[in-house]
Design an enzyme around this catalytic site. Structure first.
Site, mmCIF file in Angstrom:
data_model
loop_
_atom_site.group_PDB
_atom_site.id
_atom_site.type_symbol
_atom_site.label_atom_id
_atom_site.label_comp_id
_atom_site.label_asym_id
_atom_site.label_seq_id
_atom_site.Cartn_x
_atom_site.Cartn_y
_atom_site.Cartn_z
ATOM 1 N N ASN A 118 -33.494 33.746 29.138
ATOM 2 C CA ASN A 118 -33.420 35.129 28.649
ATOM 3 C C ASN A 118 -33.100 36.092 29.787
ATOM 4 O O ASN A 118 -32.404 37.089 29.584
ATOM 5 C CB ASN A 118 -34.722 35.529 27.954
ATOM 6 C CG ASN A 118 -34.765 35.077 26.510
ATOM 7 O OD1 ASN A 118 -33.813 35.286 25.760
ATOM 8 N ND2 ASN A 118 -35.855 34.440 26.110
ATOM 9 N N ILE A 137 -50.992 35.986 30.322
ATOM 10 C CA ILE A 137 -51.422 37.104 29.472
ATOM 11 C C ILE A 137 -51.458 38.400 30.283
ATOM 12 O O ILE A 137 -51.889 38.419 31.440
ATOM 13 C CB ILE A 137 -52.824 36.820 28.891
ATOM 14 C CG1 ILE A 137 -52.791 35.595 27.973
ATOM 15 C CG2 ILE A 137 -53.363 38.032 28.131
ATOM 16 C CD1 ILE A 137 -51.965 35.782 26.728
ATOM 17 N N HIS A 147 -39.792 37.534 20.998
ATOM 18 C CA HIS A 147 -40.575 36.491 20.334
ATOM 19 C C HIS A 147 -39.657 35.698 19.407
ATOM 20 O O HIS A 147 -38.874 36.295 18.657
ATOM 21 C CB HIS A 147 -41.727 37.104 19.545
ATOM 22 C CG HIS A 147 -42.593 36.072 18.887
ATOM 23 N ND1 HIS A 147 -43.526 35.335 19.595
ATOM 24 C CD2 HIS A 147 -42.645 35.620 17.614
ATOM 25 C CE1 HIS A 147 -44.117 34.490 18.764
ATOM 26 N NE2 HIS A 147 -43.603 34.645 17.562
#
Length: 208
Positions: free
Chosen positions: A14, A93, A110
């Site tokens: 990405n 996270i 996502h």
């Protein structure tokens, strides 16, 4: 010109899509100025260095507490003068400190059409395994802002991808990346940099 800092952990496909879009002039009023990795061996760092983009490494294990790590990441991003933070396969996270410091300035990609197959535990191949197990005929990807609810931030762009007979999770993952993720992530980044996204009541309005 807005400073874009991309957070990575792995291969950086990405990230490459963003670099390629930038080289084609598709990211308007923004530039990738830094790539931050949670993994010092991530190939994404090589991609960044090959394109003369500054890199940093920050590992959770190097900090005694999550709070210390959260503060350190926040200071790193502030030090890089990040206007926009992009999560491109970042497997650590984010804490409340960094999320609050960059409210509606962190974009994640996502690999599903949120609210399907999202939330805690839904990442990577797991998403596509669950989509195939459920027998959905259409899946896709979602670019969204990050808040303190996992995959719960305002949706910016979604793109659907057809599920085909005899798909495996790996085949479906590749199609979703090629047909959706690599298209909508650069677009969402450009929209942000062009100040064309308005956020209200956890929803976005896109100005054209």
């Amino acid at each position: 010109m807005k400073n874009i800092v991309v957070l990575v952990s792995g291969g950086g496909t990405n990230l490459q899509a963003l670099i390629d879009a930038q080289s084609r002039g598709e990211i308007k009023n923004g530039k990738i100025t830094c790539v931050v990795s949670s993994n010092p061996n991530a190939y994404a760092l090589t991609r960044a260095e090959s394109n003369n983009i500054h890199t940093e490494v920050i590992r959770r294990r190097d900090y005694d507490s999550f709070g210390d790590y959260d503060n350190a990441l926040t200071q790193l991003l502030l030090g890089q003068k990040a206007d926009l933070v992009v999560l491109a396969g970042f497997m650590t996270i984010l804490g409340s400190t960094v999320i609050k410091a960059f409210e509606n300035r962190i974009i994640n990609i996502h690999p599903s059409l949120i609210p399907s197959f999202c939330g805690e535990g839904f990442y990577g191949l797991h998403v596509h395994e669950q989509a195939l197990a459920k027998g959905v005929k259409v899946t896709g990807a979602t670019a969204h802002f990050v808040n303190e609810i996992c995959d719960g931030g305002p949706i910016i762009i979604q793109r659907a991808v057809e599920v085909q007979n005899r798909d495996t999770p790996e085949i479906l993952q590749k199609r979703v990346m090629e047909q959706a993720e690599w298209k909508i992530l650069p677009k969402a980044v450009s929209l942000f940099c062009e100040d064309k996204i308005i956020v209200k009541d956890n929803k976005t309005e896109i100005l054209e």
